[in-house]
Design a protein around this motif. Structure first.
Motif, PDB file in Angstrom:
ATOM      1  N   ARG A 192      -0.689   5.145  13.562  1.00 13.04           N
ATOM      2  CA  ARG A 192      -1.412   6.387  13.256  1.00 13.04           C
ATOM      3  C   ARG A 192      -2.823   6.345  13.850  1.00 13.04           C
ATOM      4  O   ARG A 192      -3.325   7.356  14.350  1.00 13.04           O
ATOM      5  N   LEU A 193      -3.445   5.172  13.836  1.00 12.19           N
ATOM      6  CA  LEU A 193      -4.763   5.032  14.459  1.00 12.19           C
ATOM      7  C   LEU A 193      -4.672   5.281  15.960  1.00 12.19           C
ATOM      8  O   LEU A 193      -5.518   5.989  16.527  1.00 12.19           O
ATOM      9  N   LEU A 194      -3.663   4.724  16.594  1.00 16.54           N
ATOM     10  CA  LEU A 194      -3.487   4.949  18.034  1.00 16.54           C
ATOM     11  C   LEU A 194      -3.283   6.426  18.335  1.00 16.54           C
ATOM     12  O   LEU A 194      -3.845   6.966  19.289  1.00 16.54           O
ATOM     13  N   GLU A 195      -2.466   7.089  17.519  1.00 23.88           N
ATOM     14  CA  GLU A 195      -2.213   8.516  17.727  1.00 23.88           C
ATOM     15  C   GLU A 195      -3.485   9.334  17.540  1.00 23.88           C
ATOM     16  O   GLU A 195      -3.771  10.245  18.325  1.00 23.88           O
ATOM     17  N   ARG A 196      -4.252   9.016  16.510  1.00 24.48           N
ATOM     18  CA  ARG A 196      -5.473   9.780  16.237  1.00 24.48           C
ATOM     19  C   ARG A 196      -6.506   9.568  17.330  1.00 24.48           C
ATOM     20  O   ARG A 196      -7.171  10.510  17.754  1.00 24.48           O
ATOM     21  N   PHE A 197      -6.643   8.323  17.788  1.00 24.50           N
ATOM     22  CA  PHE A 197      -7.585   8.098  18.875  1.00 24.50           C
ATOM     23  C   PHE A 197      -7.092   8.781  20.153  1.00 24.50           C
ATOM     24  O   PHE A 197      -7.906   9.299  20.924  1.00 24.50           O
ATOM     25  N   GLY A 198      -5.777   8.791  20.363  1.00 21.17           N
ATOM     26  CA  GLY A 198      -5.236   9.507  21.523  1.00 21.17           C
ATOM     27  C   GLY A 198      -5.606  10.976  21.502  1.00 21.17           C
ATOM     28  O   GLY A 198      -5.928  11.570  22.534  1.00 21.17           O
ATOM     29  N   SER A 199      -5.606  11.574  20.316  1.00 24.03           N
ATOM     30  CA  SER A 199      -6.003  12.978  20.194  1.00 24.03           C
ATOM     31  C   SER A 199      -7.482  13.163  20.501  1.00 24.03           C
ATOM     32  O   SER A 199      -7.881  14.126  21.167  1.00 24.03           O
ATOM     33  N   VAL A 200      -8.315  12.233  20.021  1.00 23.77           N
ATOM     34  CA  VAL A 200      -9.755  12.291  20.312  1.00 23.77           C
ATOM     35  C   VAL A 200      -9.987  12.148  21.816  1.00 23.77           C
ATOM     36  O   VAL A 200     -10.802  12.868  22.415  1.00 23.77           O
ATOM     37  N   LEU A 201      -9.276  11.217  22.443  1.00 21.62           N
ATOM     38  CA  LEU A 201      -9.418  11.009  23.885  1.00 21.62           C
ATOM     39  C   LEU A 201      -9.028  12.263  24.655  1.00 21.62           C
ATOM     40  O   LEU A 201      -9.714  12.678  25.595  1.00 21.62           O
ATOM     41  N   SER A 202      -7.919  12.883  24.263  1.00 22.04           N
ATOM     42  CA  SER A 202      -7.472  14.100  24.924  1.00 22.04           C
ATOM     43  C   SER A 202      -8.493  15.218  24.768  1.00 22.04           C
ATOM     44  O   SER A 202      -8.777  15.966  25.712  1.00 22.04           O
TER      45      SER A 202
ATOM     46  N   CYS B  88     -11.764  14.934  24.281  1.00 24.72           N
ATOM     47  CA  CYS B  88     -12.950  14.662  25.104  1.00 24.72           C
ATOM     48  C   CYS B  88     -12.638  14.840  26.581  1.00 24.72           C
ATOM     49  O   CYS B  88     -13.454  15.373  27.338  1.00 24.72           O
ATOM     50  N   GLY B  89     -11.462  14.412  27.003  1.00 22.10           N
ATOM     51  CA  GLY B  89     -11.080  14.572  28.400  1.00 22.10           C
ATOM     52  C   GLY B  89     -11.025  16.023  28.821  1.00 22.10           C
ATOM     53  O   GLY B  89     -11.311  16.364  29.973  1.00 22.10           O
ATOM     54  N   ALA B  90     -10.663  16.901  27.873  1.00 22.88           N
ATOM     55  CA  ALA B  90     -10.547  18.325  28.198  1.00 22.88           C
ATOM     56  C   ALA B  90     -11.899  18.952  28.532  1.00 22.88           C
ATOM     57  O   ALA B  90     -11.950  20.038  29.118  1.00 22.88           O
ATOM     58  N   ILE B  91     -12.996  18.278  28.190  1.00 18.92           N
ATOM     59  CA  ILE B  91     -14.332  18.796  28.533  1.00 18.92           C
ATOM     60  C   ILE B  91     -14.521  18.802  30.046  1.00 18.92           C
ATOM     61  O   ILE B  91     -15.214  19.658  30.593  1.00 18.92           O
ATOM     62  N   LEU B  92     -13.870  17.860  30.725  1.00 12.64           N
ATOM     63  CA  LEU B  92     -13.949  17.754  32.184  1.00 12.64           C
ATOM     64  C   LEU B  92     -12.661  18.287  32.780  1.00 12.64           C
ATOM     65  O   LEU B  92     -11.606  17.683  32.595  1.00 12.64           O
TER      66      LEU B  92
ATOM     67  N   VAL C  51     -20.277  10.187  32.108  1.00 15.96           N
ATOM     68  CA  VAL C  51     -20.951   9.316  31.140  1.00 15.96           C
ATOM     69  C   VAL C  51     -21.251  10.082  29.855  1.00 15.96           C
ATOM     70  O   VAL C  51     -21.136   9.543  28.747  1.00 15.96           O
ATOM     71  N   LYS C  52     -21.638  11.327  29.977  1.00 14.58           N
ATOM     72  CA  LYS C  52     -21.909  12.148  28.789  1.00 14.58           C
ATOM     73  C   LYS C  52     -20.656  12.293  27.933  1.00 14.58           C
ATOM     74  O   LYS C  52     -20.711  12.178  26.698  1.00 14.58           O
ATOM     75  N   VAL C  53     -19.524  12.537  28.582  1.00 20.50           N
ATOM     76  CA  VAL C  53     -18.264  12.652  27.842  1.00 20.50           C
ATOM     77  C   VAL C  53     -17.887  11.311  27.229  1.00 20.50           C
ATOM     78  O   VAL C  53     -17.386  11.246  26.093  1.00 20.50           O
ATOM     79  N   ALA C  54     -18.123  10.216  27.949  1.00 25.05           N
ATOM     80  CA  ALA C  54     -17.843   8.888  27.399  1.00 25.05           C
ATOM     81  C   ALA C  54     -18.681   8.633  26.148  1.00 25.05           C
ATOM     82  O   ALA C  54     -18.205   8.031  25.178  1.00 25.05           O
ATOM     83  N   GLY C  55     -19.917   9.101  26.144  1.00 25.52           N
ATOM     84  CA  GLY C  55     -20.755   8.976  24.959  1.00 25.52           C
ATOM     85  C   GLY C  55     -20.205   9.780  23.791  1.00 25.52           C
ATOM     86  O   GLY C  55     -20.217   9.331  22.640  1.00 25.52           O
ATOM     87  N   GLU C  56     -19.726  10.976  24.086  1.00 27.99           N
ATOM     88  CA  GLU C  56     -19.096  11.803  23.044  1.00 27.99           C
ATOM     89  C   GLU C  56     -17.864  11.103  22.477  1.00 27.99           C
ATOM     90  O   GLU C  56     -17.607  11.146  21.268  1.00 27.99           O
TER      91      GLU C  56
ATOM     92  N   ARG D 221     -17.219  10.143  18.520  1.00 31.56           N
ATOM     93  CA  ARG D 221     -16.069  10.649  17.760  1.00 31.56           C
ATOM     94  C   ARG D 221     -15.193   9.501  17.259  1.00 31.56           C
ATOM     95  O   ARG D 221     -14.639   9.564  16.156  1.00 31.56           O
ATOM     96  N   ALA D 222     -15.037   8.454  18.077  1.00 31.50           N
ATOM     97  CA  ALA D 222     -14.218   7.318  17.652  1.00 31.50           C
ATOM     98  C   ALA D 222     -14.849   6.609  16.466  1.00 31.50           C
ATOM     99  O   ALA D 222     -14.145   6.097  15.578  1.00 31.50           O
ATOM    100  N   ALA D 223     -16.178   6.560  16.427  1.00 31.92           N
ATOM    101  CA  ALA D 223     -16.874   5.907  15.319  1.00 31.92           C
ATOM    102  C   ALA D 223     -16.667   6.656  14.005  1.00 31.92           C
ATOM    103  O   ALA D 223     -16.830   6.065  12.920  1.00 31.92           O
ATOM    104  N   GLU D 224     -16.298   7.935  14.072  1.00 30.97           N
ATOM    105  CA  GLU D 224     -16.100   8.741  12.868  1.00 30.97           C
ATOM    106  C   GLU D 224     -14.695   8.631  12.292  1.00 30.97           C
ATOM    107  O   GLU D 224     -14.421   9.135  11.198  1.00 30.97           O
ATOM    108  N   LEU D 225     -13.775   7.979  13.017  1.00 32.27           N
ATOM    109  CA  LEU D 225     -12.417   7.817  12.500  1.00 32.27           C
ATOM    110  C   LEU D 225     -12.441   6.929  11.267  1.00 32.27           C
ATOM    111  O   LEU D 225     -13.189   5.933  11.205  1.00 32.27           O
TER     112      LEU D 225
END
Length: 375
Positions: A242-252, A254-258, A284-289, A293-297
């Motif tokens: 579930r952690l992997l899935e949730r982080f995958g959603s966060v990654l997706s 953030c990636g959608a910003i670019l 780099v800005k998106v990587a910071g975001e 977000r990952a720290a808030e999981l």
């Protein structure tokens, strides 16, 4: 159809073949979208009327205006009964004419469909023959072929032949859909639904070729999810998944910003973003975001993120392996420092940057934490 790579290409081949076989001036293949109650046109070929496109973006029609597609399945295939009120001939296809309603002793018999006749007249066509496309015992859509005004009207044998052609089209479309699904699975991570390492390798090769040819900026963000093992050991692998899935959603997210960025799971607890075009600063800005977000999981312990971009002073990048080594070395630095921000390769200037030196060493990592990004 066997040579088609996508369902739309397969539908186009089917429409062109049916147009030639039936001597039509125009042909189309439509798909029944059950959840929306619409017939969506996938492709139009031949002589297109004003406003028609070969691959229309949003050409669709309420299915209640064309009840034959629904009635065909339930009465003929599912119910096994008589045709009754259906405007279909024994073979399954039917005909409409712009001149006058078809009678039961003419081409296809059945009810007069005002919508089809009005469409024929509006688009300057004389008659049409329609046959349902059936996949796995269910009505999937329809094959439609039309002729010009003044040309011989379609007759019963044409409707029978159209039904045979629709069956051939169904087989071709089914094959193409199976191949498309196989390709999708080959490039998709089953747990998160993100792209997998194979997809990243292919996209990165293409991106670096674009970089060499046109100077496009290529950036790689490599992420190591912290605390996954602790979650697995203390709360079980289902919670870890579930952690992997949730982080995958966060990654997706953030990636959608670019625009055009590929979000992927490389394997285990490692993920990445591959961006082509955006500047190094934007990445780099998106990587910071992503770090924030990952720290808030509420599971895990944040993420270690490394960034390598051809837009930064990292030296020439001739291979995917070098960009991966640079991003991996940056991510190792972030993990060792328990940094809550991304570490960027080249941030301290060219070959003197400690991350660049680490990536250029024979083995950028030591010990059990070393990740193997190999081609």
């Amino acid at each position: 159809m066997a040579a088609a790579h996508t369902p739309c290409e397969s539908a186009r081949a089917a429409a062109l073949g049916a147009q030639r076989a039936l001597g039509g001036s125009f042909a189309a293949v439509s798909q029944w979208e059950r959840e929306l109650g619409k017939l969506r046109v996938l492709v139009n070929v031949g002589e297109l009327a004003e406003g028609e496109q070969e691959f229309p973006v949003d050409e669709s029609y309420p299915v209640h205006e064309f009840p034959e597609i629904v009635g065909f399945l339930h009465e003929r295939w599912a119910g096994g009964g008589e045709w009754g009120h259906l405007p279909a001939v024994a073979g399954g296809g039917w005909v409409e004419s712009a001149e006058e309603p078809c009678s039961s002793d003419r081409a296809g018999g059945g009810r007069y469909n005002h919508q089809r006749v009005a469409a024929l007249r509006r688009r300057g066509r004389g008659c049409c023959v329609v046959a349902p496309i059936v996949l796995d015992g269910r009505a999937w859509g329809e094959l439609y072929v039309a002729r010009r005004p003044g040309e011989p009207a379609f007759a019963r044998p044409d409707a029978d032949f159209a039904t045979v052609l629709a069956a051939v089209a169904a087989a071709g479309i089914a094959q193409t859909e199976r191949l498309a699904e196989a390709r999708r699975l080959a490039f998709t991570d089953a747990l998160t639904g993100l792209a997998n390492r194979r997809a990243v390798d292919r996209r990165l090769d293409e991106a670096l070729e674009l970089h060499r040819r046109d100077g496009a900026v290529v950036s790689l963000v490599v992420c190591d999810l912290n605390g996954l093992k602790a979650v697995n050991d203390s709360r079980g692998h289902a919670v870890g998944d579930r952690l992997l899935e949730r982080f995958g959603s966060v990654l997706s997210l953030c990636g959608a910003i670019l625009p055009g960025t590929l979000a992927a799971r490389l394997g285990g607890d490692e993920f990445c973003l591959l961006a082509v075009g955006p500047s190094a600063e934007e990445v780099v800005k998106v990587a910071g975001e992503l770090c924030a977000r990952a720290a808030e999981l509420d599971l895990g312990d944040g993420v270690a993120v490394g960034v390598a971009s051809t837009g930064d002073p990292i030296g020439p990048v001739y291979s995917a392996r070098r960009l991966f080594r640079l991003a991996d070395a940056a991510q190792y630095r972030a993990k060792a420092a328990r940094s809550g921000e991304p570490v960027v390769a080249g941030a301290h200037g060219g070959p003197d940057d400690p991350v660049v030196r680490l990536a250029d060493s024979p083995e950028p990592r030591q010990g059990p934490e070393r990740r193997r990004f190999r081609r």
